[in-house]
Design a protein around this motif. Structure first.
Motif, PDB file in Angstrom:
ATOM      1  N   THR A  24       0.856  -1.177   0.000  1.00 55.98           N
ATOM      2  CA  THR A  24       0.000   0.000   0.000  1.00 55.98           C
ATOM      3  C   THR A  24       0.893   1.228   0.000  1.00 55.98           C
ATOM      4  N   CYS A  25       0.695   2.087  -0.971  1.00 52.94           N
ATOM      5  CA  CYS A  25       1.529   3.289  -1.045  1.00 52.94           C
ATOM      6  C   CYS A  25       1.286   4.160   0.182  1.00 52.94           C
ATOM      7  N   SER A  26       2.365   4.564   0.822  1.00 50.70           N
ATOM      8  CA  SER A  26       2.272   5.383   2.033  1.00 50.70           C
ATOM      9  C   SER A  26       1.671   6.752   1.735  1.00 50.70           C
ATOM     10  N   CYS A  27       1.775   7.169   0.492  1.00 55.93           N
ATOM     11  CA  CYS A  27       1.314   8.513   0.127  1.00 55.93           C
ATOM     12  C   CYS A  27      -0.138   8.516  -0.340  1.00 55.93           C
ATOM     13  N   CYS A  28      -0.463   7.706  -1.357  1.00 52.94           N
ATOM     14  CA  CYS A  28      -1.823   7.747  -1.917  1.00 52.94           C
ATOM     15  C   CYS A  28      -2.748   6.693  -1.318  1.00 52.94           C
ATOM     16  N   GLY A  29      -2.192   5.716  -0.592  1.00 50.29           N
ATOM     17  CA  GLY A  29      -3.017   4.698   0.045  1.00 50.29           C
ATOM     18  C   GLY A  29      -3.558   3.641  -0.898  1.00 50.29           C
ATOM     19  N   ALA A  31      -3.420   0.264  -3.374  1.00 50.67           N
ATOM     20  CA  ALA A  31      -2.699  -0.999  -3.463  1.00 50.67           C
ATOM     21  C   ALA A  31      -1.868  -0.969  -4.739  1.00 50.67           C
ATOM     22  N   ARG A  32      -0.572  -1.182  -4.600  1.00 51.55           N
ATOM     23  CA  ARG A  32       0.327  -1.083  -5.751  1.00 51.55           C
ATOM     24  C   ARG A  32       1.208  -2.320  -5.847  1.00 51.55           C
ATOM     25  N   GLU A  33       1.846  -2.462  -7.002  1.00 51.00           N
ATOM     26  CA  GLU A  33       2.704  -3.629  -7.242  1.00 51.00           C
ATOM     27  C   GLU A  33       4.159  -3.237  -7.442  1.00 51.00           C
ATOM     28  N   LEU A  49       6.581   3.967  -1.614  1.00 48.62           N
ATOM     29  CA  LEU A  49       6.153   5.017  -2.554  1.00 48.62           C
ATOM     30  C   LEU A  49       5.930   4.386  -3.920  1.00 48.62           C
ATOM     31  N   CYS A  50       4.815   4.752  -4.537  1.00 55.74           N
ATOM     32  CA  CYS A  50       4.508   4.219  -5.869  1.00 55.74           C
ATOM     33  C   CYS A  50       4.964   5.221  -6.937  1.00 55.74           C
ATOM     34  N   PRO A  51       5.124   4.744  -8.185  1.00 58.52           N
ATOM     35  CA  PRO A  51       5.596   5.636  -9.254  1.00 58.52           C
ATOM     36  C   PRO A  51       4.680   6.840  -9.485  1.00 58.52           C
ATOM     37  N   TRP A  52       3.365   6.660  -9.299  1.00 54.68           N
ATOM     38  CA  TRP A  52       2.419   7.751  -9.563  1.00 54.68           C
ATOM     39  C   TRP A  52       2.649   8.915  -8.603  1.00 54.68           C
ATOM     40  N   CYS A  53       2.926   8.587  -7.347  1.00 57.50           N
ATOM     41  CA  CYS A  53       3.118   9.647  -6.354  1.00 57.50           C
ATOM     42  C   CYS A  53       4.454  10.372  -6.543  1.00 57.50           C
ATOM     43  N   ILE A  54       5.384   9.727  -7.266  1.00 58.91           N
ATOM     44  CA  ILE A  54       6.624  10.422  -7.616  1.00 58.91           C
ATOM     45  C   ILE A  54       6.352  11.327  -8.819  1.00 58.91           C
TER      46      ILE A  54
HETATM   47 ZN   LIG Z   1       1.162   6.405  -4.355  1.00 58.77          ZN
END
Ligand SMILES: [Zn+2]
Ligand SMILES: [Zn+2]
Length: 179
Positions: A24-29, A31-33, A49-54
């Motif tokens: 689970t991305c710490s930023c957007c919450g 579920a990511r892979e 951190l997921c790529p989208w939040c970067i």
């Molecule tokens: Zn994210």
């Protein structure tokens, strides 16, 4: 879902900057892979951190952090009273710091510039790969002894090579470091 693209790190997913890991991305919450796997400088350290939040800048904003050190950008003066040696658009500098994955290096990572703009980081490089680029890289390698150049390897052992390319004119640039 298509992964977001990074203008200044076009090969990010082919490098070691993300790892396949469910979470689970710490930023957007969400579920990511795919989890970010390189530097992030912030007071509070996010687990995931997921790529989208970067890419959209939300991780940098939420954690008031940066992926690449502002002062690590070539030409940016470390002394606030001294002007930068290269005049660059601050928006582009912040794109490096806040919306571009970092890369793995021995020393503090450096971000090269050309045509008054931050270059794109292409990836880790080695002696064989830079041979055909020698003419373009002349300014960067002029002071490097041949033995040092031959020691550049993609694993960074013993010398790390980091290949950049100007987003405007396409010229390659090289940064190196070692332990
Ligand atoms: Zn994210
Ligand atoms: Zn250029």
């Amino acid at each position: 879902m298509d992964l977001p693209k990074f203008r200044l790190s076009p090969n990010a997913y082919a490098l070691d900057l993300f790892v396949a890991e469910s979470g689970t991305c710490s930023c957007c919450g969400q579920a990511r892979e795919l989890k970010y796997n390189s530097s992030f400088y912030s007071r509070e350290e996010p687990d995931y951190l997921c790529p989208w939040c970067i890419a959209d800048g939300s991780a940098a904003k939420h954690y008031e952090g940066e992926f690449n050190d502002y002062l690590g950008i070539e030409g940016v003066s470390a002394d606030p009273d001294e002007p930068d040696s290269i005049v660059m658009d601050r928006v582009l500098l912040l794109e490096v710091c806040e919306r571009t994955p970092s890369y793995h290096s021995w020393q503090q990572e450096q971000w090269l510039v050309h045509c008054n703009q931050p270059c794109a980081f292409l990836g880790y490089t080695d002696y064989a790969e830079i041979q055909p680029l020698q003419a373009e890289l002349q300014a960067d390698i002029a002071n490097m002894p041949e033995r040092y150049l031959q020691a550049i390897s993609k694993t960074g052992d013993p010398v790390g090579g980091y290949l950049f390319r100007c987003v405007k004119c396409g010229m390659h640039r090289l940064h190196t470091d070692c332990t």
